[in-house]
Design an enzyme around this catalytic site. Structure first.
Site, PDB file in Angstrom:
ATOM      1  CG  ASP A 162      -1.836   0.987   1.176  1.00  0.00           C
ATOM      2  OD1 ASP A 162      -2.706   0.858   0.438  1.00  0.00           O
ATOM      3  OD2 ASP A 162      -2.078   1.872   2.228  1.00  0.00           O
TER       4      ASP A 162
ATOM      5  CD  GLU B 186      16.810 -14.160   4.334  1.00  0.00           C
ATOM      6  OE1 GLU B 186      16.964 -13.060   4.297  1.00  0.00           O
ATOM      7  OE2 GLU B 186      16.538 -14.703   5.322  1.00  0.00           O
TER       8      GLU B 186
HETATM    9  C1  NOJ Z   1      -4.621   2.813  -0.893  1.00  0.00           C
HETATM   10  C2  NOJ Z   1      -5.795   1.660  -0.575  1.00  0.00           C
HETATM   11  O1  NOJ Z   1      -6.078   1.135  -1.935  1.00  0.00           O
HETATM   12  C3  NOJ Z   1      -6.773   2.479  -0.289  1.00  0.00           C
HETATM   13  O2  NOJ Z   1      -7.900   1.735  -0.149  1.00  0.00           O
HETATM   14  C4  NOJ Z   1      -6.482   3.073   1.109  1.00  0.00           C
HETATM   15  O3  NOJ Z   1      -7.468   3.953   1.383  1.00  0.00           O
HETATM   16  C5  NOJ Z   1      -5.187   3.909   1.061  1.00  0.00           C
HETATM   17  N1  NOJ Z   1      -4.137   3.347   0.372  1.00  0.00           N
HETATM   18  C6  NOJ Z   1      -4.732   4.292   2.654  1.00  0.00           C
HETATM   19  O4  NOJ Z   1      -4.052   3.085   2.981  1.00  0.00           O
END
Ligand code: NOJ
Length: 548
Positions: free
Chosen positions: A213, A263
């Site tokens: 993310d 690894e």
């Molecule tokens: C991107 C994710 O896809 C989204 O759903 C989320 O709200 C934001 N990052 C924050 O983590």
């Protein structure tokens, strides 16, 4: 052209991964929320569809302020979704079916309920506990102004003020999303060390990799200076604040994570995959994230953001291939995910409702994506041709964007409505409907038309198009990894050849046009009379090679 698609060590170069939004996939417990046992029950369906792997949206313990992207414990399963035992069963079942499993890891921020953040709140300014996050004194004589002018992605200031142990108004902490998602301070060595343990915890449990993310996040510009355009992120809902995202230090983290993956590969020969959610301004910047010793893949969102326009598509595809494939990696294509309006609706606007144009274009886009060189991600429900649910009542909306901006305009609930599996009425087999329990978001009546049982029984369905496309993709050496060559075409038509005589053409207009290739197509996204490429339609042909 050398194809590496048969080299098991590089399976990810042209893999097709299915994104499972766990809470909306399949509910095994009857509480109206999808869970890991539901995902396990759905694996045979995904095997039949023909995907190489699944990416599971976050299922960790979380207060769910942003549906799990606010993680309170990175090494467990939220009881709503199951437990570690169920997780192990899911991984084992997927392994038996040859489906790889990717987890969603959230390293930019955690939940305000995470023990480290709770410890930081209880600790004094200047403490080691606060140094794991971005705590700072406020500006102005009484510190009542935030430390800088940044705005959060989901609206409002990027800073919240805490109350100190003695009850006085205290320091501020940084959160680039909601106040319940404090940003980690990656300049503190304790933070990368902690994430090392998290990675290894799941790798030891057998996962095949991670979707990362906010992978252009993590580091902020040293000193956290004011931004010349502080509302840019919230306005564009994109990470464009050059002081908050895409700092050079982040590449060292991805080099290190790649080394951790290698690894594990060295131990058992199974190549792990890191795919980053990378939002950066240009394809060239994007390419830096997939250099040979960094991430394997990074979602290329420009195709997803492109309007239904032949020149726009051609431009983003050309740039991606030139800049990203130039690194030796492949492009990772995506048309839908849990943050975006679904293609059927996106491409349908501003056509009159019910014209079918959005669905026709979404089908054509799917065949186009599956013919492009590189990897592809499919978001659950995309294979059913689900449109966006645009008329959810305000009182059921859960997306923090709605709460924080008061705007319905760009909320994400409409693409997260639980999947229809069978039957004529909600819950469409999604949940067992224990007395009075409803799916966590209401499913409209018209979901019946898209239920998987109907889709499987109808050879003209989206499902069959995706299944046929995936089957051909895995059997034809021309598809998957490799290169493409653009073909000369009349205005409104996009066509390219792949390898030894495979041609893909898309008619972006609504009027039929002579097919650019003679002979019967292998697959079309909609009905085409002989020798014709219908409007809003894509087709694949195998030719005698004269188009190469
Ligand atoms: C991107 C994710 O896809 C989204 O759903 C989320 O709200 C934001 N990052 C924050 O983590």
């Amino acid at each position: 052209m050398i194809s590496q698609r048969n080299d098991a060590r590089h399976w990810w170069r042209d893999a097709v991964i299915y994104q499972v939004y766990v809470r909306s996939f399949l509910d095994s417990t009857g509480d109206g929320i999808g869970d890991l046992a539901g995902v396990r029950a759905g694996l045979p369906y995904l095997k039949k569809l023909g995907v190489d792997g699944i990416w599971l949206s976050p299922f960790y313990p979380s207060p769910q302020h942003d549906h799990g992207y606010d993680v309170a414990d990175y090494r467990d399963v939220d009881p709503v979704f199951g437990d570690l035992g169920e997780f192990d069963l899911l991984v084992a079942a997927a392994r038996r079916l040859g489906i790889r499993v990717l987890l969603d890891i959230v390293p930019n921020h955690c939940s305000s309920e995470h023990p480290s953040f709770r410890e930081a709140l209880a600790a004094p300014p200047g403490s080691a506990a606060r140094a794991r996050f971005h705590f700072a004194d406020g500006r102005g004589p009484d510190g009542s102004e935030p430390p800088n002018n940044w705005h959060a992605m989901f609206g409002g200031p990027a800073w919240s003020r805490v109350t100190e142990a003695d009850g006085s108004p205290g320091q501020w902490y940084l959160h680039m999303f909601t106040p319940e998602q404090p940003d980690w301070n990656w300049r503190n060595p304790e933070v990368p060390a902690y994430f090392d343990q998290v990675l290894r915890f799941w790798l030891d449990r057998g996962v095949d990799g991670f979707r990362i993310d906010v992978a252009a996040g993590l580091f902020k510009h040293p000193g956290l200076p004011d931004s010349p355009d502080p509302e840019a992120d919230a306005r564009t809902r994109d990470s464009v604040n050059p002081l908050a995202w895409n700092q050079p230090e982040v590449h060292d983290v991805w080099r290190h994570w790649r080394a951790v993956c290698e690894e594990y590969t060295a131990r058992d020969g199974r190549e792990r995959l890191l795919v980053g959610e990378v939002s950066v301004p240009t394809a060239r910047e994007h390419a830096r994230y997939v250099r040979p010793d960094e991430l394997h893949q990074a979602f290329f969102f420009d195709l997803l953001s492109a309007p239904w326009d032949v020149d726009a598509f051609r431009k983003v595809i050309s740039e991606a291939i030139q800049d990203i494939a130039g690194t030796g990696s492949t492009v990772t294509w995506v048309l839908n995910n849990h943050d975006q309006v679904r293609t059927v609706t996106r491409y349908g606007e501003p056509a009159p409702e019910g014209s079918g144009l959005g669905a026709a274009r979404a089908r054509a886009a799917a065949l186009l994506m599956l013919a492009l060189p590189g990897a592809a991600y499919i978001y659950q429900g995309e294979e059913l041709g689900l449109p966006e649910v645009v008329d959810l009542p305000d009182d059921v909306l859960t997306d923090p964007i709605f709460r924080r901006t008061g705007s319905r305009a760009r909320i994400r609930d409409g693409c997260r409505v639980p999947l229809p599996w069978s039957g004529q009425a909600s819950p469409f087999g999604f949940t067992q409907e224990a007395a009075g329990v409803k799916p966590w978001l209401p499913q409209p009546e018209w979901f019946a038309e898209h239920a998987t049982d109907r889709a499987l029984a109808d050879t003209r369905s989206f499902w069959h198009l995706y299944r046929d496309g995936l089957q051909l993709r895995s059997s034809l050496p021309q598809l998957g990894d490799g290169t493409l060559r653009w073909l000369d075409t009349p205005p409104g038509i996009l066509a390219f050849s792949r390898g030894d005589g495979l041609v893909c053409a898309v008619n972006f207009g609504t009027a039929p046009t002579p097919a650019p290739v003679a002979g019967e197509p292998l697959l079309t996204s909609g009905p085409c009379p002989p020798g014709v490429l219908a409007g809003s339609t894509a087709a694949w042909w195998i030719t005698d090679g004269t188009h190469d």
